[in-house]
Motif scaffolding. Sequence first.
Motif, PDB file in Angstrom:
ATOM      1  N   TYR A   1     -51.777  24.127  17.568  1.00  0.00           N
ATOM      2  CA  TYR A   1     -53.077  24.810  16.815  1.00  0.00           C
ATOM      3  C   TYR A   1     -52.991  25.121  15.380  1.00  0.00           C
ATOM      4  O   TYR A   1     -51.931  25.171  14.854  1.00  0.00           O
ATOM      5  N   ALA A   2     -54.094  25.170  14.936  1.00  0.00           N
ATOM      6  CA  ALA A   2     -54.375  25.310  13.492  1.00  0.00           C
ATOM      7  C   ALA A   2     -55.595  25.996  13.216  1.00  0.00           C
ATOM      8  O   ALA A   2     -56.510  26.156  13.714  1.00  0.00           O
ATOM      9  N   SER A   3     -55.708  26.512  11.845  1.00  0.00           N
ATOM     10  CA  SER A   3     -56.708  27.284  11.378  1.00  0.00           C
ATOM     11  C   SER A   3     -57.846  26.370  11.143  1.00  0.00           C
ATOM     12  O   SER A   3     -57.669  25.405  10.611  1.00  0.00           O
ATOM     13  N   ASP A   4     -59.393  26.894  11.775  1.00  0.00           N
ATOM     14  CA  ASP A   4     -60.571  26.126  11.521  1.00  0.00           C
ATOM     15  C   ASP A   4     -61.400  27.194  10.836  1.00  0.00           C
ATOM     16  O   ASP A   4     -62.107  27.611  11.564  1.00  0.00           O
ATOM     17  N   GLY A   5     -61.355  27.374   9.708  1.00  0.00           N
ATOM     18  CA  GLY A   5     -62.165  28.362   8.901  1.00  0.00           C
ATOM     19  C   GLY A   5     -61.536  29.712   9.603  1.00  0.00           C
ATOM     20  O   GLY A   5     -60.503  30.117   9.166  1.00  0.00           O
ATOM     21  N   GLY A   6     -62.670  30.497   9.990  1.00  0.00           N
ATOM     22  CA  GLY A   6     -62.301  31.851  10.516  1.00  0.00           C
ATOM     23  C   GLY A   6     -61.509  31.785  11.968  1.00  0.00           C
ATOM     24  O   GLY A   6     -61.518  32.784  12.519  1.00  0.00           O
ATOM     25  N   SER A   7     -61.360  30.737  12.478  1.00  0.00           N
ATOM     26  CA  SER A   7     -61.034  30.490  13.945  1.00  0.00           C
ATOM     27  C   SER A   7     -59.627  29.932  14.068  1.00  0.00           C
ATOM     28  O   SER A   7     -59.215  29.172  13.020  1.00  0.00           O
ATOM     29  N   CYS A   8     -58.949  30.254  15.410  1.00  0.00           N
ATOM     30  CA  CYS A   8     -57.860  29.218  15.614  1.00  0.00           C
ATOM     31  C   CYS A   8     -58.050  28.550  16.678  1.00  0.00           C
ATOM     32  O   CYS A   8     -58.599  28.803  17.789  1.00  0.00           O
ATOM     33  N   ARG A   9     -57.887  27.055  16.433  1.00  0.00           N
ATOM     34  CA  ARG A   9     -58.358  26.239  17.468  1.00  0.00           C
ATOM     35  C   ARG A   9     -57.019  25.037  17.949  1.00  0.00           C
ATOM     36  O   ARG A   9     -56.237  24.791  16.950  1.00  0.00           O
ATOM     37  N   PRO A  10     -57.039  24.572  18.965  1.00  0.00           N
ATOM     38  CA  PRO A  10     -56.128  23.390  19.392  1.00  0.00           C
ATOM     39  C   PRO A  10     -56.496  22.414  18.215  1.00  0.00           C
ATOM     40  O   PRO A  10     -57.522  21.863  17.942  1.00  0.00           O
ATOM     41  N   ALA A  11     -55.299  21.656  17.733  1.00  0.00           N
ATOM     42  CA  ALA A  11     -55.281  20.555  16.950  1.00  0.00           C
ATOM     43  C   ALA A  11     -54.282  19.320  17.408  1.00  0.00           C
ATOM     44  O   ALA A  11     -52.915  19.424  17.454  1.00  0.00           O
ATOM     45  N   PRO A  12     -55.044  18.208  17.798  1.00  0.00           N
ATOM     46  CA  PRO A  12     -56.297  18.160  18.075  1.00  0.00           C
ATOM     47  C   PRO A  12     -56.941  18.649  19.020  1.00  0.00           C
ATOM     48  O   PRO A  12     -56.471  18.915  20.102  1.00  0.00           O
ATOM     49  N   ASP A  13     -58.400  18.842  19.032  1.00  0.00           N
ATOM     50  CA  ASP A  13     -59.183  19.424  20.129  1.00  0.00           C
ATOM     51  C   ASP A  13     -59.832  18.385  20.823  1.00  0.00           C
ATOM     52  O   ASP A  13     -60.715  17.898  20.342  1.00  0.00           O
ATOM     53  N   ASP A  14     -59.039  17.748  21.709  1.00  0.00           N
ATOM     54  CA  ASP A  14     -59.845  16.644  22.707  1.00  0.00           C
ATOM     55  C   ASP A  14     -60.534  16.914  23.795  1.00  0.00           C
ATOM     56  O   ASP A  14     -60.985  16.150  24.309  1.00  0.00           O
TER      57      ASP A  14
END
Length: 475
Positions: free
Chosen positions: A427-440
């Motif tokens: 997971y990684a920061s995406d702006g103000g959110s936390c998202r799966p990285a990569p998000d497939d």
Amino acid sequence: MTVLTRSDAAAALTERLDRTVAPLLPTVGAGWVVPLVGGRQARSVHLDVAASAPALQRVADHVAAALPAYASVHRGAGYLSQLSTALYERARETVGTSVGARADDVVVFTRNTTDALNLLSSAVPGDVVVLDVEHHANLLPWRSPSRAHGARVVRVASTLVETEALLAAELARSPAALLAVTGASNVTGEVPDLRRLADLAHGHRARLAVDAAQLLPHRGVDLAATGIDYVAFSGHKVYAPYGVGALVGRRDWLDAAEPHLAGGGAVREVTTTSTTWAPSPERHEGGTPAVLGALALAEALRTLAETGLDRVREHEAALRDRLVAGLEGRGIEPLRLWSDAPDAVGVVSFVVPGWRSAQVAAYLSAEHGVGVRDGRFCAHPLLARFGLGRGDGAVRASFGVGSGSADVDRLLSALDQLLAEGPRWTYASDGGSCRPAPDDRPAPDWSGLESLTDPLGSASSPTSPCATLPTGADR
């Protein structure tokens, strides 16, 4: 009179925890299968009902049936226009009846609770006393620079009894026109004694306004029985997400206030130099109203009433007991405001020790298909009271009539895996959110979206909720 012993109460709780709880009413989207990271799929578990509840199937069916008859209201001569007008005004009557409106109360349709409370804020002819634990919708409008009067914020105590005493002292210290309180906390779910608060306000020549966004779907509201003067709520919280809310309450302040939205429909006569405004509700419903949204809201309230609010309470109490017991059994303590709160709705917030809440929420969604909310829930002062400030927050699980024990169990099972193994994805920061990285995870074909990435996410927060996530021995 039967007196329950502590062992009786414990046995009753155990029975509730062991019982399988099925959804109480069918909702749109129930059983929908969503993609997970890594190409897997799972039934969607929607535990973010406190933010936006799914539409009741009966509400969606009612809107679909009414859609062919949709036309302008109040001024059209055609059959469809007259039918739409009759349906719209009957919806207003149903909404008023559903919340125990008195004969001289008025029902004003608004966009949502925030809109309703902003409307009321422009009508209050004096200071407003409010608690520091409110949702921003019941805090910011009273502090608006456009208001001629002030907002006086009272800091809550650890018990409701002490908090009521502090409110009484503030109302006695200096006259106020209004006491504005939450009907049920959107963070902890706790419900104050609204009848006592109404008596408290009236004893100091003030009125009581209740933000019922969380209360109405779970417990209902009865203005006449409790003495509440104004109630504000949203359709999207009460299983009618069609863009309508309402403000219901005493007419005099609303008839004396400036129109909430100046325009057609809010007037009796207009010249080039003067305007004669209509009384409420027309006075505050300028422009073409959201007719279908009003019909949806009325149908949702009618459905809940026919189902029985006692059944709703019992259903959600069983789910809340199951979730709270499951969290505490895993060393996770739900957030609580008052030690003597008499009731709580289906809203439970918590912090998982050693994990940032944004990471927990992203993990639950990406790896288990469980949708919760994380952050500060538009209640920053309250989260600060819990020691959860900017860049941090809590996880909130919330449920309703479409939820079942299988949903709670999915959440608890996912937390077991997190505590035992940690995430299986990165997971990684995406702006103000936390998202799966990569998000497939793909978006549905019908959506027209290329991905789930929010184009506004980068502007939502300057913090990086995944940047300092504890890992390994730091958990």
